[in-house]
Write an enzyme that holds these catalytic residues in place. Structure first.
Site, PDB file in Angstrom:
ATOM      1  N   ASP A 533       0.890  -1.471   0.078  1.00  0.00           N
ATOM      2  CA  ASP A 533       0.089  -0.383   0.156  1.00  0.00           C
ATOM      3  C   ASP A 533       1.070   1.638   0.033  1.00  0.00           C
ATOM      4  O   ASP A 533       2.300   1.363   0.542  1.00  0.00           O
ATOM      5  CB  ASP A 533      -1.347  -0.199   1.351  1.00  0.00           C
ATOM      6  N   GLU A 536       2.587   4.249  -4.304  1.00  0.00           N
ATOM      7  CA  GLU A 536       3.080   6.231  -4.880  1.00  0.00           C
ATOM      8  C   GLU A 536       3.722   6.645  -5.265  1.00  0.00           C
ATOM      9  O   GLU A 536       4.340   7.042  -5.818  1.00  0.00           O
ATOM     10  CB  GLU A 536       1.404   7.324  -5.218  1.00  0.00           C
ATOM     11  N   ASP A 609      -9.257   3.891  -1.628  1.00  0.00           N
ATOM     12  CA  ASP A 609     -10.523   4.305  -0.649  1.00  0.00           C
ATOM     13  C   ASP A 609     -11.178   4.662  -1.217  1.00  0.00           C
ATOM     14  O   ASP A 609     -11.976   6.386  -1.405  1.00  0.00           O
ATOM     15  CB  ASP A 609      -9.562   5.245   0.492  1.00  0.00           C
TER      16      ASP A 609
HETATM   17  C1  NOJ Z   1      -4.328   3.668   3.123  1.00  0.00           C
HETATM   18  C2  NOJ Z   1      -5.324   2.131   1.939  1.00  0.00           C
HETATM   19  O1  NOJ Z   1      -5.810   2.567   1.170  1.00  0.00           O
HETATM   20  C3  NOJ Z   1      -6.185   1.514   3.193  1.00  0.00           C
HETATM   21  O2  NOJ Z   1      -7.223   0.134   2.107  1.00  0.00           O
HETATM   22  C4  NOJ Z   1      -5.308   1.193   4.081  1.00  0.00           C
HETATM   23  O3  NOJ Z   1      -6.504   0.590   4.835  1.00  0.00           O
HETATM   24  C5  NOJ Z   1      -5.093   2.710   5.148  1.00  0.00           C
HETATM   25  N1  NOJ Z   1      -3.859   2.657   3.440  1.00  0.00           N
HETATM   26  C6  NOJ Z   1      -4.427   1.562   6.268  1.00  0.00           C
HETATM   27  O4  NOJ Z   1      -3.148   0.807   5.329  1.00  0.00           O
END
Ligand code: NOJ
Length: 971
Positions: A533, A536, A609
Site C-alpha cells: 500500500d 505511489e 479508498d
Molecule cells: C490506505 C489504504 O488505501 C487502506 O486500504 C488502508 O487500510 C490504509 N492505508 C491503512 O493501511
C-alpha cells in the site's frame, strides 16, 4: 480526516495533522502545473491561428535505413532552434506494432529514457519482412500479411501516420502540437519573471519562438504549490504530442480515473471536464466519483474504437502526464499528451480487432500473471484485525456460518510502531502459530508491507537500508530524503538502486540465514502473502501527498522522471521475494495500490479508498473495467466501501458486485463498525452466504478466464465493445459486462431500492437465459433492452445461448478444499441447438503448469439429425490457442501429465441443458450406458412475459474430466 484510534499510531498522527484530510485543492489542476499550462497554451494558440504548422521537420539528408531494414533513423530539427538536434527512430515489430522514439541528441543534459525498460517484458522482435522506401518528402513502409498496413513519416512538418488499407488509423503531430522542450541554460533567453497569476499572454508575433512557445518562461526554473517549491535544476524539459485517431469516435483506457469507460471530452464547448485527464500516481483522500484527477495508478495505454476497427497507443512515459481529449470531427478522436519529462517512446498498436490490440499490448508489457487459485476466493480484510485471537475468531466465525473464505488480511496495526515485518507482540504474540491455525483449513494470510521505513535505530530493516545507501536521496544526491507517513519520520527504499533488489528480497527468507548476515523475516510462513500500500509513494507532508519531484534516485534521475513507475518496482520486488521463499516456487499473491504498465505481471490492484456510497460502488465497476482493458485485469474495489457504515441493502449489493470482480475483497476503515458477513441479521446474512457460495461455485469460470487472459492478453471482465465490436449501442456501456468468454453477462445493481434491471442484449439474434430462473430472453440483430428481475436477493446474471458453463457446487470452507470436487455443466443452447465452452485446471499454486501439468478441456454441444451430442475433448492438443503470454507454453503439454493423473477421478456430477427438446434416451457414448435424467418443459412467452427455457438435468453421468467423452441425447 482519517482518525486513527489505536494507541500504536497516536504518536505518528500527532505528526501528520491535517495532511491526512486530503481534498481536491491538495492536488494540482492543469493551470497549477507549469508544463500542462504551457502545453494547453500551445494547443490554444494552434487552434486560434489561421494557419499553424509544426516547426519540427525531418532532415531528408539524414534519413538512414538500417542494413537489415529493421529500423529507420532520421535527424529532426525545430525551425525555432536550428542548433538543437533531435533524432527520430521507427521500428516495425513482427506483430505490426510500430515503435516511434525521439530524443534530443547532444543536448546539455540527458532525458529519462528507461521507462520502457521497466514496462516492457522484453525487447520486442523487429519484423524481418518490412521494406522501407524513401521519397523526397517522406519515408514509408508497407507491411502486414496482405500489405494492408502502412507507416508514413512525412518530413515537413514531421508527422507519423499509421494506415490500414490506405485509411489513416493513428496520426502523431497531425495538429502540430509536438514540442520536445530542449535543455537550455537559464541565461539563454531574457528572463522576465512572471508569476502564473500575473501572466498575460500577449504574443510578440514577430518572434517565432514566442508564437510557438509563448513569450514567458512560465514555470521553467521552479514552481510552487501548496507551500512546497519544486526546484527544477534541469529547467523545462516537457514533451507535448498530439495523437489522433481518424475514423474512431470512441477512446478508452488511460486508467486510473473515476470516470466512465468511454472517455469523456476535456476540450471544447461541451467538454465533460474542464481539466485534462491526469496520470500522476497519488493518494487522493475521499476521491471524487467523477473526475479526470489522477488516482493511485497510471497506465498510459489508450484504445480508439469504431465499428470497423480498434487501434491503440502505448506511450511509455513515467513522468506526470496530462491528456486532453476532444473530437475535432464527430467520427474521430483527438488527444493531446503533455508529459513533464522523458523521451518520446510511443508504440502504435494497429489492431484491427479488440483481441488484436490486447494481444499487441500484452506482447509489449506482458499479460497478467497466472494467479494462485486461492486468490480468486473471498478475501476478508479490515483496518484492523487487532490480535491473533481476533484473526482466529474471524476464521472460526466464517466456518460456523458456513461461509467460504480464503484469505484473512492484516493492515498496518499488526506491526510494532509501523515498522513493517516486525510484529507487535503485545497483540500478535504468536504470528507463526496464528498463520498455521488459519492455514489448517486451507486459508492464507495477507500482511501489509508499506514502502516507508521508520527512521529509528531499533528497526533493522531501516538500519540495513540506510547503511547500505539504498534509500532515496535529497537533491544534493547525498543526504537521505526524509518524509512523514504512518510510521512518522521515514525514509524510502530506492527500488531503482540495483543493490536494493537482493537485499530487499532476502528479507523474506523465512528462517533461512542470509549470506550477508542481514535480517530476515523469521516470523512468517509460506502462507503469508503481501499487500503493498502507499507505494505511489504516499507521503503526508510531501507536495500533493507524495515525494517532492526533485528528490534523487539511483543513477541521478529525479523523482519527477520516474514517479509513475516507482510503485510498480516495489511490487515487482515483493513478488520476486515471495516467489523465492519456497522450493519449488509457489505463485505469490501481491496486492498493490500504485501501478504502471507492466504491473499486471506482479499481481492484483484495487481501487483504493472508496466511499461507502452508491455512486462510488457504481464508479468502482467502471474503474475495474478500465483496468481490465488496460492490461491489469486482476482488479477489484473495497466491498462495502472503505469509508462509512453501509446499510445492509448496500452491503448485499456490494457483495453481489464484488463477487463479479476478479479480485473480491471486503475492506473497511479503522473507524467503521465491524461488518464481517456473518454479523448481518437475517435475511441479509443468508443473502451474503449465497453470494459467497455463488462465487466459489463459479471459481472454475474465473480460473479459466484468468488463464485465457494470461495466454492471450484479453481482459477477464469484458465490456460490450470488446465482445461485440460492431454494435455501436454497446460502445458506451460500462455498467454490465461479460466474464471471460464463459457467456455470463452480469449487470450488478448499484442503486438503492431496486427490484428490476434493464439489461442490454447485444445486436445478435440470440437467446439469453437467466442463470437462476431460466427465463429466456431473445435479442435481435439491432440489440434489445430487456427487464430482468433484481430483488435484493437477485443478481441480474444471464447466460448467453451457445455457452457451456462449468461450476463446482459443493460448499467448502476455502478454494483449495474444492480440488477434487465434481463439476456441474450448464449447457445453454443457442437457437441451432449448439454450445461451446472451455475449462482450464491446474494445481492452482505452483509453476508446474509451465511444464505442461494442466488440464484444458474443449466442451461442445451440437444438434444434428435429432441427436444432441455434448462432448469433452482435450483442448491443449488442439491448435485453437493464440499464445501471447510467455509464461504458458503448450509445447510441453502431455495429456497424461502429473496433474491430470492427480485429478483422474474427478467427474461431472450433473449436466443441466437449457433449451433442449424432451429426450427419448440419454447415453454416455454412442450406444453406451443409459443415464438418468429429468426434463422440465419450458413455458412459452405470453403477452409481455418472457418464456422459461426447458431444463434437462442429467444426473451423475460419471464422465471424467480428464477423459474424452460424449453424452448422446436422442430427441
Ligand atoms: C490506505 C489504504 O488505501 C487502506 O486500504 C488502508 O487500510 C490504509 N492505508 C491503512 O493501511
Amino acid at each position: 480526516m482519517r482518525v486513527l484510534t489505536l494507541l500504536g499510531i497516536a504518536a505518528s498522527l500527532a505528526l501528520v495533522p491535517d495532511a491526512l484530510a486530503v481534498k481536491e485543492k491538495d492536488f494540482k489542476t492543469c493551470s497549477q502545473s507549469g508544463f500542462c499550462r504551457r502545453g494547453r497554451a500551445l494547443a490554444a494558440r494552434a487552434k486560434e491561428a489561421s494557419s499553424w504548422n509544426s516547426p519540427y521537420s525531418v532532415d531528408a539528408s539524414s534519413v538512414a535505413i538500417s542494413p537489415d531494414q529493421a529500423s529507420v533513423t532520421a535527424g529532426v530539427k525545430s525551425l525555432l532552434y536550428p542548433e538543437v538536434k533531435f533524432e527520430l527512430e521507427l521500428r516495425v515489430h513482427d506483430d505490426g506494432v510500430v515503435r516511434v522514439r525521439m530524443d534530443e541528441v547532444g543536448g546539455l543534459k540527458k532525458r529519462y529514457d528507461e521507462a520502457s525498460s521497466w514496462a516492457l517484458i522484453a525487447e520486442p522482435v523487429v519484423s524481418k519482412t518490412v521494406q522501407w522506401t524513401a521519397a523526397k518528402d517522406c519515408i514509408r513502409a508497407v507491411y502486414g500479411p496482405k500489405k494492408e498496413l502502412e507507416v508514413v513519416v512525412s518530413y515537413e512538418p514531421l508527422r507519423v501516420a499509421l494506415l490500414r488499407n490506405g485509411k489513416a488509423q493513428v496520426q502523431l503531430n497531425g495538429h502540430g502540437l509536438l514540442h520536445m522542450e530542449h535543455f537550455r541554460t537559464k541565461e539563454e533567453r531574457k528572463i522576465e519573471e512572471t508569476s502564473q497569476e500575473e501572466e498575460q499572454v500577449v504574443l510578440d508575433t514577430t518572434n517565432p519562438r514566442a508564437w510557438f512557445e509563448g513569450d514567458s518562461e512560465d514555470g521553467w526554473w521552479d514552481e510552487k504549490f501548496g507551500g512546497h517549491t519544486d526546484t527544477k535544476p534541469k529547467g523545462p524539459e516537457s514533451l507535448s504530442l498530439d495523437i489522433s485517431f481518424p475514423f474512431h469516435p470512441v477512446v478508452y483506457g488511460i486508467p486510473q480515473h473515476a470516470t466512465t469507460l468511454a472517455l469523456p471530452t476535456t476540450l471544447g464547448d461541451d467538454a465533460t471536464y474542464t481539466d485534462p485527464f491526469r496520470l500522476h500516481n497519488a493518494d487522493v483522500f475521499e476521491y471524487l466519483a467523477s473526475s479526470p484527477m489522477s488516482l493511485y495508478g497510471s497506465i498510459p495505454v489508450m484504445y480508439a474504437h469504431s465499428e470497423e476497427s480498434t487501434v491503440g497507443v502505448f506511450n511509455a512515459v513515467a513522468s506526470e502526464t496530462w491528456i486532453d481529449i476532444w473530437h475535432a470531427k464527430p467520427q474521430s478522436s483527438d488527444t493531446h499528451w503533455m508529459s513533464e519529462s522523458g523521451i518520446l517512446d510511443v508504440f502504435l498498436l494497429p489492431g484491427p480487432t479488440p483481441a488484436d490490440v490486447f494481444a499487441q499490448y500484452g506482447r509489449l508489457t506482458g499479460t497478467a500473471a497466472m494467479p494462485a487459485q486461492w486468490s480468486l476466493g473471498y478475501h476478508q480484510c479490515r483496518w484492523n484485525y487487532v490480535s491473533s485471537d481476533d484473526v482466529r475468531m474471524v476464521s472460526r466465525k466464517m466456518d460456523e456460518h458456513d461461509m467460504p473464505m480464503d484469505v484473512i488480511w492484516l493492515d498496518i496495526e499488526y506491526s510494532e510502531e509501523h515498522k513493517y515485518f516486525i510484529w507487535d507482540h503485545k497483540t500478535f504474540p504468536d504470528p507463526v502459530d496464528m498463520t498455521k491455525d488459519v492455514a489448517a483449513v486451507g486459508r492464507k494470510m495477507v500482511v501489509i508491507i508499506d514502502p516507508h521505513l521508520k527512521r529509528t535505530s531499533n528497526y533493522p530493516v531501516y538500519q540495513e537500508a540506510t547503511e547500505r545507501g539504498l534509500t532515496v536521496r535529497k537533491p544534493n544526491g547525498q543526504d537521505e530524503y526524509e518524509g512523514w507517513c504512518w510510521a512518522g519520520s521515514s525514509s524510502w527504499l530506492d527500488c531503482f538502486n540495483p543493490g536494493s533488489w537482493k537485499w530487499y528480497q532476502d528479507l523474506y527468507l523465512l528462517d533461512r540465514k542470509r549470506e550477508d548476515g542481514g535480517w530476515t523475516w523469521a516470523e512468517s510462513t509460506e502462507d503469508v502473502h503481501i499487500w503493498n500500500d502507499m507505494n505511489e509513494p504516499a507521503i503526508f507532508n510531501g507536495p500533493e501527498i507524495t515525494m517532492p519531484k526533485d528528490m534523487v534516485h539511483y543513477g541521478g534521475w529525479e523523482h519527477r522522471d520516474v514517479h509513475n513507475i516507482n510503485g510498480m518496482l516495489f511490487t515487482n520486488q515483493t513478488w520476486q521475494a515471495l516467489k523465492a521463499r519456497s522450493t519449488p516456487a509457489k505463485r505469490p499473491f501481491v496486492l498493490t495500490r500504485s501501478f504502471y504498465a507492466g504491473s499486471q505481471r506482479w499481481g492484483a490492484m484495487w481501487t483504493g479508498d472508496n466511499l461507502g456510497t452508491w455512486e462510488h460502488m457504481a464508479v468502482g465497476l467502471k474503474m475495474v473495467l478500465a483496468n481490465s482493458i488496460g492490461g491489469m485485469p486482476f482488479a477489484g474495489s473495497d466491498v462495502g466501501g472503505f469509508f462509512g457504515n453501509p446499510e445492509p441493502e448496500m452491503l448485499v449489493r456490494w457483495y453481489q458486485l464484488g463477487a463479479f470482480n476478479p479480485f473480491f475483497r471486503a475492506h473497511a476503515h479503522i473507524d467503521t463498525k465491524r461488518r464481517e458477513p456473518y454479523l448481518l441479521d437475517e435475511p441479509y446474512r443468508q443473502m451474503l452466504k449465497d453470494i459467497l457460495r455463488l462465487r466459489y461455485a463459479q471459481l472454475p469460470i474465473w480460473y479459466t478466464a484468468f488463464h485465457q487472459s494470461a495466454v492471450t492478453g484479453v481482459p477477464i471482465l469484458r465490456p460490450h465493445w470488446v465482445m461485440f465490436p460492431k454494435d455501436v449501442n454497446g460502445f458506451a456501456l460500462d455498467d454490465q459486462f461479460f466474464v471471460g468468454d464463459s457467456g455470463l453477462l452480469v449487470k450488478p445493481i448499484t442503486t438503492p431500492e431496486t427490484t428490476e434491471a434493464s439489461v442490454y442484449l447485444p445486436a445478435e439474434d440470440q437467446i439469453y437465459y437467466n442463470y437462476f430462473t431460466h427465463l429466456a430472453y431473445r435479442s435481435s440483430k439491432k440489440g434489445k433492452t430487456v427487464t430482468v428481475p433484481a430483488a435484493l436477493s437477485e443478481i441480474p446474471l444471464l447466460i448467453r445461448g451457445g455457452s457451456i458453463v462449468p461450476t463446482r457446487e459443493r460448499p467448502r470452507r476455502s478454494a483449495p478444499l474444492m480440488k477434487h470436487d465434481p463439476f456441474t455443466l450448464r449447457v445453454a443452447l443457442d437457437k441451432a441447438g449448439a454450445a461451446a465452452g472451455t475449462l482450464y485446471l491446474d494445481d492452482g499454486e505452483t509453476y508446474a503448469f509451465e511444464q505442461g501439468d494442466f488440464v484444458y478441456r474443449d466442451l461442445a454441444a451440437e444438434t444434428k439429425s435429432k441427436v444432441l451430442r455434448i462432448s469433452s475433448r482435450d483442448l491443449a492438443a488442439s491448435p485453437r490457442l493464440l499464445q501471447v503470454g510467455r509464461e504458458v507454453s503448450l509445447d510441453v503439454y502431455s495429456p497424461g501429465n502429473a496433474y491430470a493423473k492427480e485429478i483422474a477421478g474427478v467427474r461431472v456430477e450433473r449436466v443441466v441443458v437449457l433449451g433442449a427438446g424432451k429426450p427419448k434416451k440419454v447415453t454416455l457414448g454412442d450406444g453406451g450406458r443409459e443415464l438418468v435424467w429429468e426434463f422440465v418443459p419450458g413455458v412459452a412467452a405470453g403477452g409481455k412475459k418472457e418464456g422459461t427455457a426447458s431444463v434437462l438435468t442429467i444426473k451423475d453421468p460419471k464422465a471424467l474430466i480428464v477423459e474424452d467423452w460424449d453424452i448422446v441425447i436422442t430427441l
